[in-house]
Design a protein around this motif. Structure first.
Motif, PDB file in Angstrom:
ATOM      1  N   LEU A   1      -0.474  -1.613  15.853  1.00  0.00           N
ATOM      2  CA  LEU A   1      -0.350  -0.323  15.178  1.00  0.00           C
ATOM      3  C   LEU A   1       0.637  -0.423  14.021  1.00  0.00           C
ATOM      4  CD1 LEU A   1      -0.989   2.671  14.989  1.00  0.00           C
ATOM      5  CD2 LEU A   1       0.775   3.098  16.718  1.00  0.00           C
ATOM      6  N   MET A   2       1.721  -1.149  14.211  1.00  0.00           N
ATOM      7  CA  MET A   2       2.710  -1.330  13.153  1.00  0.00           C
ATOM      8  C   MET A   2       2.113  -2.067  11.965  1.00  0.00           C
ATOM      9  SD  MET A   2       4.885  -3.801  11.698  1.00  0.00           S
ATOM     10  CE  MET A   2       5.188  -5.052  12.969  1.00  0.00           C
ATOM     11  N   ILE A   3       1.375  -3.148  12.255  1.00  0.00           N
ATOM     12  CA  ILE A   3       0.753  -3.938  11.185  1.00  0.00           C
ATOM     13  C   ILE A   3      -0.294  -3.107  10.446  1.00  0.00           C
ATOM     14  CG2 ILE A   3      -0.708  -5.937  10.690  1.00  0.00           C
ATOM     15  CD1 ILE A   3       0.674  -7.353  13.047  1.00  0.00           C
ATOM     16  N   ALA A   4      -1.124  -2.374  11.199  1.00  0.00           N
ATOM     17  CA  ALA A   4      -2.157  -1.531  10.593  1.00  0.00           C
ATOM     18  C   ALA A   4      -1.530  -0.482   9.683  1.00  0.00           C
ATOM     19  CB  ALA A   4      -2.997  -0.870  11.681  1.00  0.00           C
ATOM     20  N   SER A   5      -0.442   0.116  10.132  1.00  0.00           N
ATOM     21  CA  SER A   5       0.232   1.152   9.349  1.00  0.00           C
ATOM     22  C   SER A   5       0.821   0.577   8.068  1.00  0.00           C
ATOM     23  CB  SER A   5       1.338   1.812  10.184  1.00  0.00           C
ATOM     24  OG  SER A   5       0.799   2.412  11.343  1.00  0.00           O
ATOM     25  N   LEU A   6       1.410  -0.615   8.159  1.00  0.00           N
ATOM     26  CA  LEU A   6       1.998  -1.256   6.987  1.00  0.00           C
ATOM     27  C   LEU A   6       0.926  -1.621   5.966  1.00  0.00           C
ATOM     28  CD1 LEU A   6       4.342  -2.493   5.422  1.00  0.00           C
ATOM     29  CD2 LEU A   6       4.076  -4.572   6.804  1.00  0.00           C
ATOM     30  N   VAL A   7      -0.162  -2.213   6.421  1.00  0.00           N
ATOM     31  CA  VAL A   7      -1.258  -2.594   5.520  1.00  0.00           C
ATOM     32  C   VAL A   7      -1.848  -1.356   4.859  1.00  0.00           C
ATOM     33  CG1 VAL A   7      -3.562  -3.605   5.415  1.00  0.00           C
ATOM     34  CG2 VAL A   7      -1.780  -4.723   6.762  1.00  0.00           C
ATOM     35  N   TYR A   8      -1.989  -0.275   5.651  1.00  0.00           N
ATOM     36  CA  TYR A   8      -2.528   0.964   5.090  1.00  0.00           C
ATOM     37  C   TYR A   8      -1.581   1.530   4.032  1.00  0.00           C
ATOM     38  CZ  TYR A   8      -4.379   5.657   4.716  1.00  0.00           C
ATOM     39  OH  TYR A   8      -4.905   6.817   4.220  1.00  0.00           O
ATOM     40  N   LEU A   9      -0.291   1.449   4.283  1.00  0.00           N
ATOM     41  CA  LEU A   9       0.688   1.921   3.302  1.00  0.00           C
ATOM     42  C   LEU A   9       0.550   1.146   1.992  1.00  0.00           C
ATOM     43  CD1 LEU A   9       4.432   2.669   3.876  1.00  0.00           C
ATOM     44  CD2 LEU A   9       3.789   0.964   2.165  1.00  0.00           C
ATOM     45  N   LEU A  10       0.357  -0.158   2.093  1.00  0.00           N
ATOM     46  CA  LEU A  10       0.239  -0.991   0.894  1.00  0.00           C
ATOM     47  C   LEU A  10      -0.991  -0.621   0.083  1.00  0.00           C
ATOM     48  CD1 LEU A  10       1.194  -4.489   2.393  1.00  0.00           C
ATOM     49  CD2 LEU A  10       2.633  -2.977   1.010  1.00  0.00           C
ATOM     50  N   ILE A  11      -2.143  -0.472   0.733  1.00  0.00           N
ATOM     51  CA  ILE A  11      -3.366  -0.147  -0.006  1.00  0.00           C
ATOM     52  C   ILE A  11      -3.278   1.249  -0.619  1.00  0.00           C
ATOM     53  CG2 ILE A  11      -4.668   0.829   1.956  1.00  0.00           C
ATOM     54  CD1 ILE A  11      -6.120  -1.389  -0.846  1.00  0.00           C
ATOM     55  N   SER A  12      -2.587   2.167   0.052  1.00  0.00           N
ATOM     56  CA  SER A  12      -2.414   3.511  -0.493  1.00  0.00           C
ATOM     57  C   SER A  12      -1.652   3.467  -1.808  1.00  0.00           C
ATOM     58  CB  SER A  12      -1.671   4.401   0.506  1.00  0.00           C
ATOM     59  OG  SER A  12      -2.365   4.520   1.715  1.00  0.00           O
ATOM     60  N   CYS A  13      -0.575   2.670  -1.843  1.00  0.00           N
ATOM     61  CA  CYS A  13       0.221   2.548  -3.060  1.00  0.00           C
ATOM     62  C   CYS A  13      -0.587   1.894  -4.179  1.00  0.00           C
ATOM     63  CB  CYS A  13       1.483   1.742  -2.782  1.00  0.00           C
ATOM     64  SG  CYS A  13       2.679   2.574  -1.714  1.00  0.00           S
ATOM     65  N   PHE A  14      -1.354   0.878  -3.847  1.00  0.00           N
ATOM     66  CA  PHE A  14      -2.163   0.204  -4.863  1.00  0.00           C
ATOM     67  C   PHE A  14      -3.258   1.129  -5.409  1.00  0.00           C
ATOM     68  CE2 PHE A  14      -0.547  -3.866  -3.015  1.00  0.00           C
ATOM     69  CZ  PHE A  14      -0.022  -4.375  -4.190  1.00  0.00           C
ATOM     70  N   SER A  15      -3.863   1.949  -4.555  1.00  0.00           N
ATOM     71  CA  SER A  15      -4.922   2.848  -5.033  1.00  0.00           C
ATOM     72  C   SER A  15      -4.350   3.897  -5.987  1.00  0.00           C
ATOM     73  CB  SER A  15      -5.649   3.511  -3.856  1.00  0.00           C
ATOM     74  OG  SER A  15      -4.790   4.349  -3.123  1.00  0.00           O
ATOM     75  N   LEU A  16      -3.138   4.392  -5.701  1.00  0.00           N
ATOM     76  CA  LEU A  16      -2.517   5.350  -6.620  1.00  0.00           C
ATOM     77  C   LEU A  16      -2.101   4.658  -7.917  1.00  0.00           C
ATOM     78  CD1 LEU A  16      -1.528   8.128  -7.334  1.00  0.00           C
ATOM     79  CD2 LEU A  16       0.565   7.699  -6.044  1.00  0.00           C
ATOM     80  N   GLY A  17      -1.581   3.430  -7.808  1.00  0.00           N
ATOM     81  CA  GLY A  17      -1.226   2.682  -9.005  1.00  0.00           C
ATOM     82  C   GLY A  17      -2.427   2.436  -9.906  1.00  0.00           C
ATOM     83  N   ALA A  18      -3.582   2.143  -9.300  1.00  0.00           N
ATOM     84  CA  ALA A  18      -4.807   1.937 -10.078  1.00  0.00           C
ATOM     85  C   ALA A  18      -5.280   3.251 -10.691  1.00  0.00           C
ATOM     86  CB  ALA A  18      -5.894   1.348  -9.182  1.00  0.00           C
ATOM     87  N   ALA A  19      -5.157   4.347  -9.946  1.00  0.00           N
ATOM     88  CA  ALA A  19      -5.554   5.655 -10.475  1.00  0.00           C
ATOM     89  C   ALA A  19      -4.728   6.010 -11.708  1.00  0.00           C
ATOM     90  CB  ALA A  19      -5.384   6.733  -9.396  1.00  0.00           C
ATOM     91  N   MET A  20      -3.435   5.677 -11.671  1.00  0.00           N
ATOM     92  CA  MET A  20      -2.560   5.975 -12.808  1.00  0.00           C
ATOM     93  C   MET A  20      -2.973   5.205 -14.058  1.00  0.00           C
ATOM     94  SD  MET A  20      -0.328   8.244 -11.907  1.00  0.00           S
ATOM     95  CE  MET A  20       0.879   8.072 -13.227  1.00  0.00           C
ATOM     96  N   GLY A  21      -3.650   4.078 -13.886  1.00  0.00           N
ATOM     97  CA  GLY A  21      -4.054   3.262 -15.025  1.00  0.00           C
ATOM     98  C   GLY A  21      -5.476   3.499 -15.491  1.00  0.00           C
ATOM     99  N   MET A  22      -6.123   4.534 -14.986  1.00  0.00           N
ATOM    100  CA  MET A  22      -7.501   4.810 -15.378  1.00  0.00           C
ATOM    101  C   MET A  22      -7.599   5.273 -16.829  1.00  0.00           C
ATOM    102  SD  MET A  22      -9.051   6.686 -11.956  1.00  0.00           S
ATOM    103  CE  MET A  22     -10.605   7.109 -12.770  1.00  0.00           C
ATOM    104  N   GLU A  23      -8.757   5.024 -17.422  1.00  0.00           N
ATOM    105  CA  GLU A  23      -9.026   5.459 -18.786  1.00  0.00           C
ATOM    106  C   GLU A  23     -10.139   6.509 -18.761  1.00  0.00           C
ATOM    107  OE1 GLU A  23     -10.066   1.829 -20.699  1.00  0.00           O
ATOM    108  OE2 GLU A  23      -8.026   1.002 -20.615  1.00  0.00           O
ATOM    109  N   GLY A  24     -10.426   7.078 -19.918  1.00  0.00           N
ATOM    110  CA  GLY A  24     -11.509   8.061 -19.999  1.00  0.00           C
ATOM    111  C   GLY A  24     -11.002   9.483 -20.079  1.00  0.00           C
ATOM    112  N   ASP A  25     -11.846  10.427 -19.678  1.00  0.00           N
ATOM    113  CA  ASP A  25     -11.539  11.847 -19.753  1.00  0.00           C
ATOM    114  C   ASP A  25     -10.215  12.159 -19.048  1.00  0.00           C
ATOM    115  OD1 ASP A  25     -12.819  14.729 -20.239  1.00  0.00           O
ATOM    116  OD2 ASP A  25     -11.904  14.716 -18.254  1.00  0.00           O
ATOM    117  N   ARG A  26      -9.329  12.861 -19.736  1.00  0.00           N
ATOM    118  CA  ARG A  26      -7.988  13.110 -19.190  1.00  0.00           C
ATOM    119  C   ARG A  26      -8.032  14.036 -17.975  1.00  0.00           C
ATOM    120  NH1 ARG A  26      -3.776  14.479 -23.906  1.00  0.00           N
ATOM    121  NH2 ARG A  26      -2.399  14.368 -22.071  1.00  0.00           N
ATOM    122  N   THR A  27      -8.920  15.036 -18.022  1.00  0.00           N
ATOM    123  CA  THR A  27      -9.032  15.938 -16.878  1.00  0.00           C
ATOM    124  C   THR A  27      -9.572  15.203 -15.660  1.00  0.00           C
ATOM    125  OG1 THR A  27      -9.417  17.819 -18.361  1.00  0.00           O
ATOM    126  CG2 THR A  27     -10.025  18.104 -16.045  1.00  0.00           C
TER     127      THR A  27
END
Length: 223
Positions: free
Chosen positions: A136-162
């Motif tokens: 459970l600890m490992i699963a939670s840590l891995v999930y935390l990492l992917i969550s941060c990466f998905s938000l980081g990728a979202a911040m770098g998106m291009e295209g329509d601002r809205t």
């Protein structure tokens, strides 16, 4: 024809109604309604814009994994294995969000590093001391990492601002909801439990809205 521009917003309105019902009832049909309506809207967009909408399958998969993951969490009844399975499915959902964002931009490096640092501090200082179950600890840590990466990728998106802003807000709401779940499940802190499902459903609505805005200029106006 109702499947034109305004029809997509009608479906999004139905998604809002289902979100309200999902919050106020225990019916799993309603609880999976926002992701389900998101899937329907994605299928409509894909039918209209096949070549330019192939990456929307990433979001469709994310919504589908979210529905299944939510079923595991809704029926875990204290079973840590069910919780781990739910986390695994939500991990796959974040992979979908991450890939979609990367297809439409690139990861925002410095932002991601800062976000990762903040959440790793939170994990090791607040959550880690509470774990007695290693998987459970490992699963939670891995999930935390992917969550941060998905938000980081979202911040770098291009295209329509809205469209970009709505997608970012959707991912932020998912992470916010997950953070409250972490406090609830691991720290036994329940003050903000009432925000878990509303923010989760709003996340699906904003992500779906983002997809509509992305293709809105290409959808024929309703006469």
């Amino acid at each position: 024809m109702w499947l034109k521009k305004n029809g997509l917003y009608v479906l999004l309105g139905v998604s809002v109604i289902l979100a309200i019902l999902g919050v106020s009832t225990a019916n799993f049909i309603f609880k999976s309604g926002t992701a389900g309506m998101g899937i329907l809207i994605i299928l409509i967009l894909y039918a209209q814009f096949k070549k330019s909408a192939k990456d929307t399958w990433m979001i469709l998969g994310a919504f589908l994994f979210s529905i299944i993951g939510d079923w595991f969490l809704s029926n875990m009844n204290g079973d840590s294995l069910m919780f781990v399975k739910g986390i695994a499915l939500f991990f796959l959902a974040h992979v979908g969000y991450l890939l979609y964002a990367l297809f439409n931009g690139r990861i925002k490096g410095m932002f991601t590093v800062i976000l990762l640092a903040a959440y790793l501090v939170f994990f090791f200082l607040v959550l880690y001391p509470t774990f007695t179950d290693v998987p459970l600890m490992i699963a939670s840590l891995v999930y935390l990492l992917i969550s941060c990466f998905s938000l980081g990728a979202a911040m770098g998106m291009e295209g329509d601002r809205t469209a970009k802003g709505s997608f970012i807000l959707g991912i932020v709401l998912i992470i916010f909801s997950d953070t409250i779940i972490a406090f609830k499940e691991f720290v036994d802190y329940h003050m903000f439990d009432f925000l878990i499902t509303p923010t989760y459903y709003l996340a699906h609505i904003f992500i779906t809205f983002s997809l509509i805005k992305r293709f809105e200029s290409k959808v024929p106006a309703t006469k």
